[in-house]
Motif scaffolding. Structure first.
Motif, short mmCIF file in Angstrom:
data_model
loop_
_atom_site.label_atom_id
_atom_site.label_comp_id
_atom_site.label_asym_id
_atom_site.label_seq_id
_atom_site.Cartn_x
_atom_site.Cartn_y
_atom_site.Cartn_z
N PHE A 92 0.84 -1.20 0.00
CA PHE A 92 0.00 0.00 0.00
C PHE A 92 0.88 1.25 0.00
O PHE A 92 1.14 1.84 1.05
N ALA A 93 1.36 1.59 -1.19
CA ALA A 93 2.27 2.72 -1.33
C ALA A 93 1.55 4.02 -1.66
O ALA A 93 2.18 5.08 -1.68
N ALA A 94 0.25 3.96 -1.91
CA ALA A 94 -0.48 5.19 -2.29
C ALA A 94 -0.53 6.18 -1.14
O ALA A 94 -0.56 5.80 0.03
N VAL A 96 -2.99 8.03 0.17
CA VAL A 96 -4.46 8.15 0.14
C VAL A 96 -4.88 9.37 0.94
O VAL A 96 -4.39 9.59 2.05
N GLY A 97 -5.77 10.15 0.38
CA GLY A 97 -6.29 11.29 1.13
C GLY A 97 -6.98 10.83 2.39
O GLY A 97 -7.85 9.95 2.34
N ASP A 98 -6.56 11.35 3.53
CA ASP A 98 -7.18 10.92 4.79
C ASP A 98 -8.62 11.42 4.89
O ASP A 98 -9.45 10.79 5.53
N PRO A 125 -12.12 5.89 4.11
CA PRO A 125 -11.78 4.56 4.62
C PRO A 125 -10.26 4.37 4.61
O PRO A 125 -9.58 4.89 3.73
N ASP A 126 -9.74 3.64 5.60
CA ASP A 126 -8.31 3.31 5.62
C ASP A 126 -8.16 1.97 4.89
O ASP A 126 -8.51 0.91 5.41
N ILE A 127 -7.63 2.04 3.67
CA ILE A 127 -7.57 0.87 2.79
C ILE A 127 -6.62 -0.18 3.38
O ILE A 127 -6.95 -1.36 3.49
N LEU A 128 -5.44 0.27 3.79
CA LEU A 128 -4.44 -0.63 4.36
C LEU A 128 -5.00 -1.35 5.59
O LEU A 128 -4.94 -2.59 5.68
N GLY A 144 2.73 -1.72 4.52
CA GLY A 144 2.26 -0.35 4.55
C GLY A 144 3.40 0.63 4.37
O GLY A 144 4.58 0.26 4.45
N PHE A 145 3.07 1.86 4.12
CA PHE A 145 4.03 2.94 4.03
C PHE A 145 3.71 3.98 5.09
O PHE A 145 2.56 4.09 5.52
N LYS A 159 2.47 2.94 13.97
CA LYS A 159 1.61 2.71 12.80
C LYS A 159 1.54 1.23 12.43
O LYS A 159 0.48 0.74 12.06
N LYS A 163 -2.14 -0.36 12.22
CA LYS A 163 -2.69 -0.75 10.91
C LYS A 163 -2.79 -2.25 10.74
O LYS A 163 -3.51 -2.72 9.87
O1 C5P Z 1 -1.96 6.79 8.51
P1 C5P Z 1 -1.16 7.04 7.30
O2 C5P Z 1 -1.91 7.73 6.21
O3 C5P Z 1 0.17 7.69 7.55
O4 C5P Z 1 -0.81 5.58 6.78
C1 C5P Z 1 -0.08 5.40 5.61
C2 C5P Z 1 -0.30 4.02 5.09
O5 C5P Z 1 -1.69 3.70 5.09
C3 C5P Z 1 0.12 3.89 3.65
O6 C5P Z 1 0.49 2.55 3.41
C4 C5P Z 1 -1.15 4.25 2.90
O7 C5P Z 1 -1.17 3.72 1.59
C5 C5P Z 1 -2.20 3.63 3.78
N1 C5P Z 1 -3.49 4.33 3.80
C6 C5P Z 1 -4.59 3.74 3.20
N2 C5P Z 1 -5.81 4.37 3.26
C7 C5P Z 1 -5.94 5.56 3.88
C8 C5P Z 1 -4.82 6.17 4.48
C9 C5P Z 1 -3.62 5.53 4.42
O8 C5P Z 1 -4.46 2.65 2.64
N3 C5P Z 1 -7.13 6.15 3.92
#
Ligand code: C5P
Length: 221
Positions: A92-94, A96-98, A125-128, A144-145, A159, A163
């Motif tokens: 999960f390198a994206a 992602v907008g929180d 949603p938190d995809i990771l 995760g990143f 983290k 996660k």
């Molecule tokens: O909490 P944070 O955004 O720092 O976490 C980063 C990690 O979580 C990354 O691997 C990112 O791709 C993933 N992420 C996600 N969905 C989100 C927020 C972060 O998958 N909404």
């Protein structure tokens, strides 16, 4: 074979930013270029894996030999990830907008009158975390990143637990480093058991290749 350490493996990678619409012409985004995620996808394909790359809007070339799914928003990215499972390895390198705007106006918000429009946000949603905490169909290795600007290691340790991922790639994205959008990266690789490696500054393509070697070693029987 030692040449193709991910032969027969299914790999899913998210990469790039998300765009979260405010109205038909405006959005919230971030400075992610997609370079690191795309490099990992390319390296995994090179290592023999069947790779699905789920990418937010980026301006870089498609890596060779991967299936690309293009998305804009975090919610679209989550749906695309679920559709791409099962996988042996998910990275999960994206960036992602929180958050996303609470309202996505169907017509362009007009600059009329004196009032500045309010911009209220809701959580994405938190995809990771969603995938890492699945009881059924969880990929064997979930990576995760963490992009941090301060206390990189301490935040990364917290983290990885929060996660539920197996490995975490942490990097310092404070503006001086130029990591966000740049071509080089200095990473720390953490695991759940407290393991920590700090790598020298390397080209993102080389970081991708070395990470894929590590992932393959973890997946090896
Ligand atoms: O909490 P944070 O955004 O720092 O976490 C980063 C990690 O979580 C990354 O691997 C990112 O791709 C993933 N992420 C996600 N969905 C989100 C927020 C972060 O998958 N909404």
């Amino acid at each position: 074979s030692p040449q193709k350490p991910l032969a027969g493996r299914r790999v899913l990678v998210t990469s790039g930013p998300t765009h979260e619409p405010i109205d038909p012409v405006r959005y919230l985004a971030n400075r992610s270029s997609g370079r690191q995620g795309h490099a990992i996808a390319a390296a995994a394909a090179e290592a023999g894996a069947e790779v699905t790359l789920i990418s937010g809007p980026v301006a870089i070339a498609d890596p060779k030999g991967v299936t690309i799914v293009r998305v804009e928003t975090a919610r679209e990215m989550l749906a695309a990830v679920e559709a791409a499972l099962p996988a042996d390895l998910a990275v999960f390198a994206a960036a992602v907008g929180d958050w996303r705007p609470a309202q996505d106006s169907t017509s362009k918000i007009k600059k009329d009158g004196a009032a500045v429009p309010p911009l209220s946000l809701v959580e994405n949603p938190d995809i990771l975390a969603t995938i890492a905490k699945r009881s059924e169909g969880r990929p064997k290795l979930v990576v995760g990143f963490a992009a941090e600007t301060d206390s990189v290691i301490a935040h990364a340790r917290a983290k990885i637990a929060r996660k539920g991922c197996d490995l975490l790639v942490a990097n310092d994205v404070s503006a001086e480093g130029g990591v966000m959008g740049g071509t080089a990266n200095t990473i720390h690789l953490l695991d759940r058991d407290g393991g920590l490696e700090t790598w020298p500054t390397l080209d993102k393509d080389e970081v991708g290749r070395r990470l894929v070697e590590r992932f393959a070693a973890r997946l090896a029987p």
